[in-house]
Design an enzyme around this catalytic site. Sequence first.
Site, PDB file in Angstrom:
ATOM      1  N   GLU A  36      -0.703  -6.398  -0.114  1.00  0.00           N
ATOM      2  CA  GLU A  36      -1.784  -7.305   0.270  1.00  0.00           C
ATOM      3  C   GLU A  36      -1.244  -8.704   0.536  1.00  0.00           C
ATOM      4  OE1 GLU A  36      -4.571  -6.073   1.587  1.00  0.00           O
ATOM      5  OE2 GLU A  36      -5.025  -5.116  -0.335  1.00  0.00           O
ATOM      6  N   ASP A  39       1.337  -9.094   5.246  1.00  0.00           N
ATOM      7  CA  ASP A  39       1.551  -8.803   6.672  1.00  0.00           C
ATOM      8  C   ASP A  39       1.792 -10.051   7.515  1.00  0.00           C
ATOM      9  OD1 ASP A  39      -1.143  -9.615   6.701  1.00  0.00           O
ATOM     10  OD2 ASP A  39      -1.808  -7.969   8.001  1.00  0.00           O
ATOM     11  N   LEU A 128     -13.196  -3.745   4.759  1.00  0.00           N
ATOM     12  CA  LEU A 128     -12.752  -2.422   5.203  1.00  0.00           C
ATOM     13  C   LEU A 128     -12.439  -2.419   6.701  1.00  0.00           C
ATOM     14  CD1 LEU A 128     -15.298  -0.343   3.074  1.00  0.00           C
ATOM     15  CD2 LEU A 128     -12.904  -0.850   2.532  1.00  0.00           C
ATOM     16  N   ASP A 175      -4.527  -4.462   9.853  1.00  0.00           N
ATOM     17  CA  ASP A 175      -5.782  -3.732  10.059  1.00  0.00           C
ATOM     18  C   ASP A 175      -5.821  -3.051  11.417  1.00  0.00           C
ATOM     19  OD1 ASP A 175      -6.263  -4.980   7.694  1.00  0.00           O
ATOM     20  OD2 ASP A 175      -7.707  -6.422   8.487  1.00  0.00           O
ATOM     21  N   TYR A 227      -8.244 -17.955   3.352  1.00  0.00           N
ATOM     22  CA  TYR A 227      -7.201 -17.083   3.906  1.00  0.00           C
ATOM     23  C   TYR A 227      -6.139 -17.938   4.608  1.00  0.00           C
ATOM     24  CZ  TYR A 227      -5.219 -13.099   6.500  1.00  0.00           C
ATOM     25  OH  TYR A 227      -4.375 -12.144   7.032  1.00  0.00           O
TER      26      TYR A 227
HETATM   27  C1  GLA Z   1      -7.152  -9.088   5.985  1.00  0.00           C
HETATM   28  C2  GLA Z   1      -6.306  -9.336   7.220  1.00  0.00           C
HETATM   29  C3  GLA Z   1      -4.994  -8.564   7.156  1.00  0.00           C
HETATM   30  C4  GLA Z   1      -4.275  -8.793   5.823  1.00  0.00           C
HETATM   31  C5  GLA Z   1      -5.242  -8.604   4.654  1.00  0.00           C
HETATM   32  C6  GLA Z   1      -4.609  -8.955   3.339  1.00  0.00           C
HETATM   33  O1  GLA Z   1      -7.571  -7.750   5.958  1.00  0.00           O
HETATM   34  O2  GLA Z   1      -7.006  -8.937   8.369  1.00  0.00           O
HETATM   35  O3  GLA Z   1      -4.178  -8.933   8.240  1.00  0.00           O
HETATM   36  O4  GLA Z   1      -3.671 -10.040   5.792  1.00  0.00           O
HETATM   37  O5  GLA Z   1      -6.422  -9.378   4.807  1.00  0.00           O
HETATM   38  O6  GLA Z   1      -3.611  -8.064   3.024  1.00  0.00           O
END
Ligand code: GLA
Length: 387
Positions: A36, A39, A128, A175, A227
């Site tokens: 998590e 990426d 999700l 994702d 974020y």
């Molecule tokens: C979101 C983002 C992903 C990733 C996750 C955390 O889902 O879209 O790119 O950074 O958070 O792992």
Amino acid sequence: MSEAVAETVAERFGELYAAAPDGVWAAPGRVNLIGEHTDYNDGFVMPFALPHTAVAAVARREDGVLRLHSADIDGPVVELAVDALVPASDKGWTAYPAGVVWALREAGHAVTGADIHLASTVPPGAGLSSSAALEVVTALALNDLFALGLEGPQLARLCRRAENAYVGAPVGIMDQTASACCEPGHALFLDTRDLSQRQIPFDLAAEGMRLLVVDTRVEHSHSEGEYGRRRAGCEKGAALLGVPALRDVPYEGLDAALDRLGDDEEVRRLVRHVVTEDERVERVVSLLEAGDTRAIGPVLAEGHASLRDDFRISCPELDLVVDTALSAGALGARMTGGGFGGSAIVLAEEADVAAVTKAVQEAFVAAGLTAPRVFEAVPSAGARRLG
Ligand code: GLA
């Protein structure tokens, strides 16, 4: 089942646009097993696809018009001109499909318009990847209809571009790649630096286990800026350590790296999470490949503690799911996705699923919270054409 969905969506398309679609496509949401906030640090992730999908009925157009409709919003058809799409101009759901058209055209692909009707079973705001599913289903449909010849990983890259530049969310590549490339019965081990991937067999039912998704119904949002702040903090850490990305800090060198960061406690915590999380992904891959599936439980729980204490993106509801599930006998549990709400995953013996689910539901009642939505996640197919 997917045929029935394809028919319903095609029928609605016919009502909206007074013609049959050229085809129907589906792209799934995902849960992330482990890895998590790695990426955007060039690190490792390990998502798998959910059975929940975004479905799109689409017809090609040659006249520069893009028409969009969503069964889930059920407002009027939105009409746009493909050569007048402007990044960051749209804050609604249409930004996802329109962003994909924009990104394809920006990359030089001659997409000359489309009629699109979308319907999704991926719960929005639950962490999700409902937005990635909308992007990927649009990209796959246009790839087929305009014979662009792009493969899953390339479509994922374009969808990420759409989300970064057009929607304006600074997300990584996980994702979109999960939605485009996952395979049934497997988790996807992805190196987000070189985008190499390995499908790891992940059939819990065959081993007497289950993976539950617990959607806390606390809506997360990336736009609130947390974020982006975490991402900026990670980039600062990499710059202070003189590496291209935190992926380049070896796990064995973590203590030395933390020493070099001195008393910048916030950056130290972010760096510690990312470096240990990459190591956890590699550990989970090794355990799964060695057939030691139950042993991944504690690694998931470690991952949650790191996201809660070091990365600081959990919330009381997610912690409640994890703590309650572990006390009720789950093998492992952690928050999944971007954080600040959304969903947790729980790994449990099949025989313990009922007790664990009940314990979590009772804990939410006792805390006066909205009942969470709990469902079993079976690793499912990535994006595909339905008809
Ligand atoms: C979101 C983002 C992903 C990733 C996750 C955390 O889902 O879209 O790119 O950074 O958070 O792992």
